[in-house]
Design a protein around this motif. Structure first.
Motif, PDB file in Angstrom:
ATOM      1  N   VAL A 147       0.550  -0.920  -0.159  1.00  0.00           N
ATOM      2  CA  VAL A 147      -0.009   0.200  -0.382  1.00  0.00           C
ATOM      3  C   VAL A 147       0.849   1.145   0.561  1.00  0.00           C
ATOM      4  O   VAL A 147       2.122   1.043   0.488  1.00  0.00           O
ATOM      5  CB  VAL A 147      -0.932  -0.076   1.237  1.00  0.00           C
ATOM      6  CG1 VAL A 147      -0.449   0.039   2.995  1.00  0.00           C
ATOM      7  CG2 VAL A 147      -1.718   1.158   0.904  1.00  0.00           C
ATOM      8  N   LEU A 156      -3.683  -0.567  -2.972  1.00  0.00           N
ATOM      9  CA  LEU A 156      -3.441  -1.408  -1.499  1.00  0.00           C
ATOM     10  C   LEU A 156      -3.795  -2.591  -2.726  1.00  0.00           C
ATOM     11  O   LEU A 156      -4.889  -2.363  -3.260  1.00  0.00           O
ATOM     12  CB  LEU A 156      -4.915  -0.720  -0.797  1.00  0.00           C
ATOM     13  CG  LEU A 156      -5.177  -1.837   0.662  1.00  0.00           C
ATOM     14  CD1 LEU A 156      -4.161  -2.273   1.285  1.00  0.00           C
ATOM     15  CD2 LEU A 156      -6.142  -1.616   1.116  1.00  0.00           C
ATOM     16  N   GLY A 180      -5.676  -7.216   3.614  1.00  0.00           N
ATOM     17  CA  GLY A 180      -5.787  -5.606   3.685  1.00  0.00           C
ATOM     18  C   GLY A 180      -6.384  -4.670   4.351  1.00  0.00           C
ATOM     19  O   GLY A 180      -5.584  -3.830   4.560  1.00  0.00           O
ATOM     20  N   LEU A 201      -3.033  -4.077   6.789  1.00  0.00           N
ATOM     21  CA  LEU A 201      -2.445  -2.644   5.608  1.00  0.00           C
ATOM     22  C   LEU A 201      -2.722  -1.614   5.674  1.00  0.00           C
ATOM     23  O   LEU A 201      -2.374  -0.415   6.021  1.00  0.00           O
ATOM     24  CB  LEU A 201      -2.217  -3.346   4.383  1.00  0.00           C
ATOM     25  CG  LEU A 201      -1.128  -3.146   3.452  1.00  0.00           C
ATOM     26  CD1 LEU A 201       0.160  -3.884   4.422  1.00  0.00           C
ATOM     27  CD2 LEU A 201      -0.484  -3.726   2.197  1.00  0.00           C
ATOM     28  N   LEU A 202      -4.311  -1.694   5.498  1.00  0.00           N
ATOM     29  CA  LEU A 202      -4.900  -0.187   5.622  1.00  0.00           C
ATOM     30  C   LEU A 202      -4.784   0.123   6.850  1.00  0.00           C
ATOM     31  O   LEU A 202      -4.609   1.474   6.895  1.00  0.00           O
ATOM     32  CB  LEU A 202      -6.386  -0.534   5.104  1.00  0.00           C
ATOM     33  CG  LEU A 202      -7.078   0.657   5.007  1.00  0.00           C
ATOM     34  CD1 LEU A 202      -7.166   1.994   4.056  1.00  0.00           C
ATOM     35  CD2 LEU A 202      -8.922   0.268   5.132  1.00  0.00           C
TER      36      LEU A 202
END
Length: 167
Positions: A70, A85, A97, A100-101
């Motif tokens: 990302v 992303l 996901g 990572l966000l």
């Protein structure tokens, strides 16, 4: 015992791995919109290297393999822009996901000057839209790119206490 996924800052050595992963991950988006000329599929290695040098780029690794990434930057007005992303197809739907966000939000918000987070996705990208809504994002605008694609911009305000850098 299996390996665990680790998230860390990307470095120059990761540029080619990120580019290859990006190409793989955006195939489904290109198919969904019937457009294989989308920017993530035409981006150059030099362009990714420039992003590594000027913005925040995180990668998730499984051993030595980059399985997710990302990118983000913070505008002078305090808007943190999150983009690209990507999660390897075999690693999707396992919470990576979202991890990572959250990691990029923490990184971009650590300086204290971030007022809100913004990102965008295509109007038909339902899994992306679900992920972003789950993490507190709401649609704040749309922009028609062509007859096949409308980009949805999503935003959420920062929670100042969440992003204080720990000592």
């Amino acid at each position: 015992m299996g390996m665990s996924v680790t998230i860390s800052a990307a470095d120059g050595q990761d540029a080619e791995k990120i580019l290859k992963l990006q190409y793989l991950c955006y195939q489904s988006e290109a198919e969904l919109y019937g457009d294989y000329s989308i920017e993530p599929l035409t981006q150059t290695l030099d362009s990714i290297k420039a992003e590594l040098a000027t913005g925040d780029v995180l990668v998730a690794r499984l051993g030595d393999e980059v399985v997710a990434s990302v990118r983000g930057t913070v505008d002078p007005d305090g808007t943190a822009r999150i983009n690209k992303l990507i999660v390897h197809p075999r690693m999707q739907r396992h919470g990576l996901g979202g991890r990572l966000l959250e990691a990029i939000e923490q990184r971009l918000g650590a300086g204290g000057g971030t007022k809100c987070f913004q990102l965008f996705t295509g109007h038909r990208s339902e899994q992306n839209l679900q992920l972003y809504r789950k993490h507190g994002y709401t649609a704040v605008g749309t922009r028609r790119v062509n007859e096949r694609l409308t980009l949805v911009t999503l935003s959420k305000d920062t929670e100042a206490d969440t992003y204080v850098a720990s000592a």
